[in-house]
Design a protein around this motif. Sequence first.
Motif, PDB file in Angstrom:
ATOM      1  N   PHE A 131      25.406  27.386  20.540  1.00 53.75           N
ATOM      2  CA  PHE A 131      25.006  28.143  21.728  1.00 53.75           C
ATOM      3  C   PHE A 131      26.226  28.542  22.557  1.00 53.75           C
ATOM      4  O   PHE A 131      26.352  29.705  22.960  1.00 53.75           O
ATOM      5  N   PHE A 132      27.124  27.603  22.822  1.00 54.77           N
ATOM      6  CA  PHE A 132      28.276  27.911  23.665  1.00 54.77           C
ATOM      7  C   PHE A 132      29.161  28.971  23.027  1.00 54.77           C
ATOM      8  O   PHE A 132      29.651  29.881  23.719  1.00 54.77           O
ATOM      9  N   ILE A 133      29.377  28.889  21.726  1.00 54.37           N
ATOM     10  CA  ILE A 133      30.230  29.869  21.053  1.00 54.37           C
ATOM     11  C   ILE A 133      29.639  31.260  21.154  1.00 54.37           C
ATOM     12  O   ILE A 133      30.311  32.228  21.550  1.00 54.37           O
ATOM     13  N   HIS A 134      28.368  31.399  20.816  1.00 58.36           N
ATOM     14  CA  HIS A 134      27.765  32.731  20.797  1.00 58.36           C
ATOM     15  C   HIS A 134      27.500  33.252  22.211  1.00 58.36           C
ATOM     16  O   HIS A 134      27.706  34.445  22.484  1.00 58.36           O
ATOM     17  N   ALA A 135      27.064  32.380  23.121  1.00 59.13           N
ATOM     18  CA  ALA A 135      26.782  32.826  24.488  1.00 59.13           C
ATOM     19  C   ALA A 135      28.051  33.289  25.181  1.00 59.13           C
ATOM     20  O   ALA A 135      28.081  34.356  25.818  1.00 59.13           O
ATOM     21  N   PHE A 136      29.119  32.511  25.056  1.00 60.19           N
ATOM     22  CA  PHE A 136      30.345  32.881  25.764  1.00 60.19           C
ATOM     23  C   PHE A 136      31.103  33.996  25.050  1.00 60.19           C
ATOM     24  O   PHE A 136      31.859  34.730  25.697  1.00 60.19           O
ATOM     25  N   SER A 137      30.903  34.165  23.753  1.00 59.06           N
ATOM     26  CA  SER A 137      31.451  35.351  23.086  1.00 59.06           C
ATOM     27  C   SER A 137      30.750  36.607  23.602  1.00 59.06           C
ATOM     28  O   SER A 137      31.398  37.636  23.848  1.00 59.06           O
ATOM     29  N   ALA A 138      29.427  36.515  23.780  1.00 67.31           N
ATOM     30  CA  ALA A 138      28.684  37.642  24.352  1.00 67.31           C
ATOM     31  C   ALA A 138      29.123  37.903  25.785  1.00 67.31           C
ATOM     32  O   ALA A 138      29.237  39.059  26.217  1.00 67.31           O
ATOM     33  N   MET A 139      29.380  36.834  26.544  1.00 63.31           N
ATOM     34  CA  MET A 139      29.864  37.013  27.917  1.00 63.31           C
ATOM     35  C   MET A 139      31.237  37.675  27.923  1.00 63.31           C
ATOM     36  O   MET A 139      31.523  38.521  28.784  1.00 63.31           O
ATOM     37  N   GLU A 140      32.100  37.300  26.994  1.00 66.98           N
ATOM     38  CA  GLU A 140      33.431  37.916  26.942  1.00 66.98           C
ATOM     39  C   GLU A 140      33.318  39.415  26.696  1.00 66.98           C
ATOM     40  O   GLU A 140      34.011  40.217  27.324  1.00 66.98           O
ATOM     41  N   SER A 141      32.421  39.788  25.790  1.00 66.55           N
ATOM     42  CA  SER A 141      32.209  41.211  25.546  1.00 66.55           C
ATOM     43  C   SER A 141      31.703  41.899  26.806  1.00 66.55           C
ATOM     44  O   SER A 141      32.133  43.010  27.147  1.00 66.55           O
ATOM     45  N   GLY A 142      30.802  41.230  27.533  1.00 68.30           N
ATOM     46  CA  GLY A 142      30.294  41.802  28.776  1.00 68.30           C
ATOM     47  C   GLY A 142      31.369  41.944  29.838  1.00 68.30           C
ATOM     48  O   GLY A 142      31.396  42.938  30.580  1.00 68.30           O
ATOM     49  N   VAL A 143      32.260  40.965  29.933  1.00 68.34           N
ATOM     50  CA  VAL A 143      33.351  41.053  30.901  1.00 68.34           C
ATOM     51  C   VAL A 143      34.293  42.205  30.545  1.00 68.34           C
ATOM     52  O   VAL A 143      34.770  42.926  31.432  1.00 68.34           O
ATOM     53  N   LEU A 144      34.552  42.413  29.262  1.00 64.88           N
ATOM     54  CA  LEU A 144      35.403  43.528  28.851  1.00 64.88           C
ATOM     55  C   LEU A 144      34.770  44.870  29.219  1.00 64.88           C
ATOM     56  O   LEU A 144      35.467  45.817  29.608  1.00 64.88           O
ATOM     57  N   VAL A 145      33.439  44.956  29.111  1.00 64.99           N
ATOM     58  CA  VAL A 145      32.738  46.163  29.554  1.00 64.99           C
ATOM     59  C   VAL A 145      32.921  46.352  31.059  1.00 64.99           C
ATOM     60  O   VAL A 145      33.191  47.459  31.546  1.00 64.99           O
ATOM     61  N   ALA A 146      32.759  45.260  31.813  1.00 67.57           N
ATOM     62  CA  ALA A 146      32.926  45.335  33.272  1.00 67.57           C
ATOM     63  C   ALA A 146      34.350  45.746  33.640  1.00 67.57           C
ATOM     64  O   ALA A 146      34.556  46.530  34.585  1.00 67.57           O
ATOM     65  N   LEU A 190      25.666  44.161  20.870  1.00 66.18           N
ATOM     66  CA  LEU A 190      26.899  43.797  21.549  1.00 66.18           C
ATOM     67  C   LEU A 190      28.087  44.591  21.020  1.00 66.18           C
ATOM     68  O   LEU A 190      28.883  45.139  21.794  1.00 66.18           O
ATOM     69  N   GLY A 191      28.210  44.628  19.695  1.00 64.96           N
ATOM     70  CA  GLY A 191      29.365  45.287  19.100  1.00 64.96           C
ATOM     71  C   GLY A 191      29.355  46.787  19.323  1.00 64.96           C
ATOM     72  O   GLY A 191      30.261  47.355  19.942  1.00 64.96           O
ATOM     73  N   VAL A 192      28.296  47.454  18.852  1.00 63.21           N
ATOM     74  CA  VAL A 192      28.237  48.911  18.939  1.00 63.21           C
ATOM     75  C   VAL A 192      28.019  49.361  20.381  1.00 63.21           C
ATOM     76  O   VAL A 192      28.700  50.263  20.882  1.00 63.21           O
ATOM     77  N   GLY A 193      27.066  48.729  21.082  1.00 66.54           N
ATOM     78  CA  GLY A 193      26.757  49.151  22.443  1.00 66.54           C
ATOM     79  C   GLY A 193      27.930  48.975  23.394  1.00 66.54           C
ATOM     80  O   GLY A 193      28.305  49.904  24.127  1.00 66.54           O
ATOM     81  N   ASP A 194      28.525  47.797  23.393  1.00 69.02           N
ATOM     82  CA  ASP A 194      29.637  47.536  24.309  1.00 69.02           C
ATOM     83  C   ASP A 194      30.859  48.370  23.960  1.00 69.02           C
ATOM     84  O   ASP A 194      31.533  48.915  24.846  1.00 69.02           O
ATOM     85  N   VAL A 195      31.167  48.472  22.674  1.00 67.67           N
ATOM     86  CA  VAL A 195      32.332  49.271  22.261  1.00 67.67           C
ATOM     87  C   VAL A 195      32.115  50.745  22.610  1.00 67.67           C
ATOM     88  O   VAL A 195      33.056  51.439  23.033  1.00 67.67           O
TER      89      VAL A 195
END
Length: 316
Positions: free
Chosen positions: A103-118, A207-212
Amino acid sequence: MILSNNSHFPHTFFLAGIPGLTAAHIWISLPFCFMFFLAMTGNCVLLFLIRTERSLHQPMFFFLAMLSFVDLVLSLSTLPKMLAIFWFGATAISSHSCLSQMFFIHAFSAMESGVLVAMAMDRFVAICNPLHYATILTPFVVAKIGGLVVLRGVGLTISFPTLARRLPYCGSHTIAYTYCEHMAVVKLACGATTVDNLYAFAVAIFLGVGDVAFIAYSYGQIVKTVINFPSPEARAKAGSTCTAHVCVILFFYGPGFLSVVMQRFGPPTASAAKVILANLYLLFPPALDPIVYGVKTKQIRDQLFKMLRPKQIDPT
């Protein structure tokens, strides 16, 4: 093998480390340990500087603080267990610890992608609409964006441990990785895994396509704006503010994309290259992000030099 009371979910999984390179685990651990040191030191220094220096209390640096915190959690979720495997052969991990790590690996990887979008949005507003930057990205708006990043990361990935937990595991319980990656665990199941595969694929695409795509659009607009700047100095200054962010994006999405391609289209059995690449996907960004921002961002660099410079003693 020790099984739980329901006879199909194990009490313990085993992490194989890096296949075919067990004898070299001690040597492999050296760069991993160095990256762990860089990640912990660099991100803690960044958080300290942003917390204590009022001149860094700006949206750009608030987002950078979020990125540093996420990188710290990712490092602490993976590196200690990896090093325990490399140094002591401690391959066993309880099922609850495995699901928590997943959970921590996938949740915080998703958060990192979200922060990069921000952060891409922050640069878009700063360069394309500078006169309204302070009124658009107020501290309250930045806090709301941070909250949305957390909710999105948790909401998209909280199902991973639940889906993995419901499957029967009647064969090997050895995960061919150094951490509990969702699909690596699901591959051990002896039941139908269609739901797990489809959901994991959907999250990866979102996450990958949408955020990128959002980041690419933001930087496309930034490039169009910068090209129309009247002076070369203004264009250079605007470009320099984005360089660090572009490097961080490449560090995160580059290994991540290659890791997904190898997971989906590579050989069914884990190879050393596949496992090392999956590790680098988690280790590179936390270790290198602070260095990039420390070198490329003048405000961070100036405050770091100020902190390291010996204080002058008043002779009086």
